[in-house]
Design an enzyme around this catalytic site. Structure first.
Site, mmCIF file in Angstrom:
data_model
loop_
_atom_site.group_PDB
_atom_site.id
_atom_site.type_symbol
_atom_site.label_atom_id
_atom_site.label_comp_id
_atom_site.label_asym_id
_atom_site.label_seq_id
_atom_site.Cartn_x
_atom_site.Cartn_y
_atom_site.Cartn_z
ATOM 1 C CG HIS A 1 -15.170 18.320 13.522
ATOM 2 N ND1 HIS A 1 -14.303 17.851 12.417
ATOM 3 C CD2 HIS A 1 -14.201 19.169 14.083
ATOM 4 C CE1 HIS A 1 -12.967 18.333 12.573
ATOM 5 N NE2 HIS A 1 -13.068 19.165 13.654
ATOM 6 C CG ASP B 1 -10.278 13.217 18.221
ATOM 7 O OD1 ASP B 1 -9.403 13.358 18.870
ATOM 8 O OD2 ASP B 1 -11.009 13.899 17.657
ATOM 9 C CG ASP C 1 -16.394 19.795 9.793
ATOM 10 O OD1 ASP C 1 -16.257 20.134 10.776
ATOM 11 O OD2 ASP C 1 -15.848 18.616 9.228
ATOM 12 C CD GLU D 1 -15.287 15.219 10.162
ATOM 13 O OE1 GLU D 1 -15.791 16.486 10.601
ATOM 14 O OE2 GLU D 1 -14.107 15.222 9.520
HETATM 15 P P1 PGA Z 1 -7.854 23.319 15.606
HETATM 16 O O1 PGA Z 1 -8.892 21.841 15.325
HETATM 17 O O2 PGA Z 1 -7.702 23.304 17.118
HETATM 18 O O3 PGA Z 1 -6.689 22.481 15.080
HETATM 19 O O4 PGA Z 1 -8.299 24.400 14.818
HETATM 20 C C1 PGA Z 1 -10.037 22.011 15.891
HETATM 21 C C2 PGA Z 1 -10.967 20.825 15.670
HETATM 22 O O5 PGA Z 1 -10.789 20.264 14.568
HETATM 23 O O6 PGA Z 1 -11.563 20.068 16.617
#
Ligand code: PGA
Length: 270
Positions: A138, A67, A136, A143
């Protein structure tokens, strides 16, 4: 689904790096799917070390990132292209043959996302996809309520994701509200996935994703249907799992079998 629980972040990163190394060694021209965020930084550090000290060769590897923030160009220090250059690509002894991160400045996101899907297909599909998980639930920026059949597209970020990612920006207002992201179905087509999570903040969602119902409300739960997903956690991220003892037992049995009957072990789905 194989669930590996390591003692701490460093060991989790090392385990994940071993999986990536196994893939690159087995198929030097493989296609890797890569992720950004805090979680994979230790993995990338270990891959850099392996490339410099052990000669792990990325020169034939192609990469696709999950992404990119919509509206940020590659020079922006919070863009995911910038992150990948800084934390992996520029540091490897041999740079991957071709690296792809979605273009956050794409003028026609819909057409561009179709092209990104096509580029993945043209490269032969993703052999190993690295994933983190958001609080959340994802994977990539899929999302809650993202279709489990979704493909690469423009996605509106949740308030929770914006708040979580604000730590990297000067202010909350600067966090982009949209992203271009591979869809759940795009990720699902990877031949193997490795989902990483670290820290107690992820424990609840890790439990939901691995042991809860499959739901678009926790898009990582779709991986329960994936035929080859390895989950690598540190102790804290795994602390709310119901079946910790069984996951650890499986890994012990696997190691035992590997020692005594390596041919059976590598063929067996334990
Ligand atoms: P993080 O993010 O590794 O910074 O915890 C993970 C994500 O949002 O996929």
């Amino acid at each position: 689904m194989r669930v590996i629980i390591e003692a701490d972040y460093d060991r989790m990163s090392f385990k994940a790096a071993e999986v990536v190394k196994g893939q690159v060694t087995k198929k030097p021209g493989c296609v890797l799917g890569l992720a950004t965020g805090s979680t994979p930084i230790g993995l990338y550090k270990e891959l850099i070390r392996m490339s410099r000290e052990e000669g792990l060769d990325f020169s034939r590897v192609t990469t696709f990132n999950l992404d990119e923030y919509y509206g940020l160009g590659p020079e922006h220090d919070q863009s995911y292209r910038y992150f990948m250059e800084k934390n992996l690509f520029a540091e490897l002894k041999t740079r991957p043959k071709k690296t792809h991160v979605p273009d956050g400045l794409a003028k026609d996101p819909e057409t561009y996302c179709e092209q990104y899907e096509q580029m993945i297909k043209d490269a032969g599909g993703i052999d190993l996809q690295v994933l983190g998980i958001g609080r959340d639930g994802h994977i990539a920026f899929n999302e809650p309520s993202s279709s489990l059949g979704s493909r690469t597209r423009l996605k509106t970020l949740t308030e929770e994701t914006i708040q979580d990612n604000a730590r990297f920006f000067a202010s909350l207002d600067e966090v982009p509200r949209f992203a271009l992201t591979m869809g759940v179905a795009t990720i699902f087509e990877a031949r193997r996935c490795i989902l990483m999570a670290s820290g107690v903040k992820k424990a609840k969602v890790v439990h939901e994703a691995i042991e809860g119902p499959i739901s678009s409300q926790v898009t990582a739960s779709a991986l329960q249907l994936h035929r080859d997903t390895i989950v690598v956690l540190d102790q804290e991220a795994g602390c709310e799992l119901d079946r910790i003892d069984y996951y650890k037992h499986v890994e012990r049995m696997r190691a035992d079998l590997m020692e005594k009957k390596p041919a059976v072990a590598s063929a067996a789905a334990v």
